[in-house]
Enzyme design. Structure first.
Site, PDB file in Angstrom:
ATOM      1  N   LYS A   1       3.472   2.150  -3.100  1.00  0.00           N
ATOM      2  CA  LYS A   1       2.858   2.392  -4.419  1.00  0.00           C
ATOM      3  C   LYS A   1       1.810   3.494  -4.346  1.00  0.00           C
ATOM      4  CE  LYS A   1      -1.255  -0.096  -4.059  1.00  0.00           C
ATOM      5  NZ  LYS A   1      -2.628   0.318  -4.431  1.00  0.00           N
TER       6      LYS A   1
ATOM      7  N   CYS B   1       0.809  -1.227   0.000  1.00  0.00           N
ATOM      8  CA  CYS B   1       0.000   0.000   0.000  1.00  0.00           C
ATOM      9  C   CYS B   1       0.839   1.272   0.000  1.00  0.00           C
ATOM     10  CB  CYS B   1      -0.944  -0.003   1.204  1.00  0.00           C
ATOM     11  SG  CYS B   1      -2.236  -1.262   1.084  1.00  0.00           S
TER      12      CYS B   1
END
Length: 446
Positions: A260, A257
């Protein structure tokens, strides 16, 4: 209510099970028949505490089912939650919306007139608006997720807030009905337009990543100036405006999470002619902490790790997870192996995933096995059992008692008192530690 959940990965499987726990009839949908078969058997293909039991409970009761058939899903559900991944695009910082677009198109083709299609995936701002313009007969809403791996069930059943991105009172009323038990327990709800609902999740992740990188930047200053980032974090954490959470300096964040998402957020901001350049520095600071652990490993091994046996405690990017995506621990381990070290990794849950992704690393079935004969130990995932290791007993297992605490979680004074050369990011060596001898100096123990 009858709900469908499109995508049965980490988010989708958790959401489906928790919606069943709230009393709904739920149908989970996925294009992967092997995944569906496993879930039907109550098997979860990833580690999340309590989730297998919850799925088994509700598949047995008949409240939760799984299918690969979108036509069945379309006729079954009143509300369709889309919970598919948004990985980073290859060759770009931007988010890959292939799976989101495909999932919305597939369910919209079969959904009944007046159905509500609810996105939960983390997407670039503007996605909900675009999708809403594509489908007639079904309404789109956005309900971002805020799950922490290891606490996903708690975060779904007892969230600190719910966000509804809606365009109509009907959509809001429907979502309030879905989450009625959660709202009755006092959970606050924020009703917003599409762009704000999408930005809430990306902004939250960006802020958390910034806070982690801030304290790691302070660790860099402490290393240069001779300060102690642990004491610094404690002192500033007493300020209610700052708080103590996410102020532990270490090897940095990873996972599927934060890395990116902050890159996709900065990329989308560029497309909107808004500069979020600071997020790229947040990313750079985070990656530099991995460089620092590698540098400390070389220092403790006399300048080079060639031929050194290094034990790495941790493979998952965080405890209570088997997720190795962008794992700082495995990134460091792989780099040291390329430098010629003999690296052995142990993790309570992530070994199978690590072996598949990094087959050239060595692996141990216990912390004790990993420690035995090691010239250096790296503590890189903050599992509780690693904090409970007895440093005196561990000293009798290793060849040389040298450790880098890459998570700032160990008691340095206790390890030093047991004869260890102890290093932690942003902190000076413990008082009274004996001078460090090179890799080839000193007597190896057995």
């Amino acid at each position: 209510m009858r709900l469908t959940v499109i995508g049965t990965g980490y988010l989708g499987a958790t959401h489906a099970a928790c919606m069943a726990e709230l009393g709904h009839e739920v149908l989970g949908v996925d294009v992967d028949p092997d995944k569906i078969a496993a879930l039907r058997a109550g098997q979860v293909p990833f580690h999340e505490p309590g989730l297998p039991e919850l799925i088994q409970k509700h598949t047995a009761s008949g409240r939760l089912r799984f299918t690969t058939d979108y036509a069945e899903a379309g006729t079954f559900g009143e509300v369709h939650f889309v919970c598919v991944g948004t990985p980073q695009r290859k060759g770009s910082e931007g988010a890959d919306l292939t799976y989101v677009d495909a999932a919305f198109a597939a369910i919209a083709a079969h959904a009944a007139e007046g159905s509500l299609l609810v996105g939960k995936s983390t997407v670039p701002v503007g996605t909900a608006e675009r999708l809403a313009s594509l489908f007639e007969g079904a309404e789109v809403a956005w309900n971002p997720e805020f799950l922490r791996e290891g606490f996903a069930i708690e975060d779904t059943l007892r969230p600190d807030r719910l966000v509804f991105g809606v365009r109509s009172s009907h959509a809001e009323t429907t979502l309030r009905k879905v989450y009625a038990p959660v709202l009755d327990a006092g959970t606050p709800v924020v009703t917003a337009d599409f762009p704000t609902a999408e930005l809430v999740k990306t902004a939250a992740n960006a802020f958390l990543a910034t806070k982690i990188s801030f304290i790691n930047a302070m660790a860099e200053v402490c290393e240069a100036a001779g300060g102690d980032v642990g004491v610094l974090a404690e002192a500033i954490g007493y300020d209610d405006r700052i708080g103590k959470k996410f102020l532990r300096a270490g090897v940095g964040f990873g996972g599927g999470c934060l890395p990116k998402d902050i890159r996709a957020f900065a990329h989308r901001a560029d497309e909107l002619d808004v500069s979020l350049a600071f997020l790229r520095e947040v990313d750079a600071i985070n990656m530099r902490r991995r460089d620092k652990v590698v540098a400390l490993a070389r220092e403790l091994c006399g300048g080079a790790v060639l031929g050194a046996r290094i034990a790495v405690l941790g493979a998952a990017f965080k405890p209570d997870s088997d997720d190795i995506r962008d794992s700082p621990a495995l990134n460091v381990a792989a780099r040291l192996r390329l430098d010629g070290a003999d690296v052995t990794v142990y993790d309570p849950e992530a070994l199978d995933n690590a072996r598949k992704a990094y087959p050239l690393l060595g692996y141990a079935i216990s912390a004790e096995e990993a420690l035995r004969g090691a010239d250096l130990v790296l503590h890189l995932t903050e599992w509780p059992q690693f904090r409970e290791i007895d440093p005196e007993r561990a000293a009798r297992l290793v060849a040389r008692p040298r450790i880098v605490d890459g998570r700032g979680a160990l008691d340095g004074e206790r390890w030093a008192a047991a004869g260890w050369h102890f290093r932690a990011l942003g902190r000076p060596a413990p008082a009274g530690e004996r001078p460090l001898r090179g890799l080839l100096g000193g007597k190896r123990t057995t």
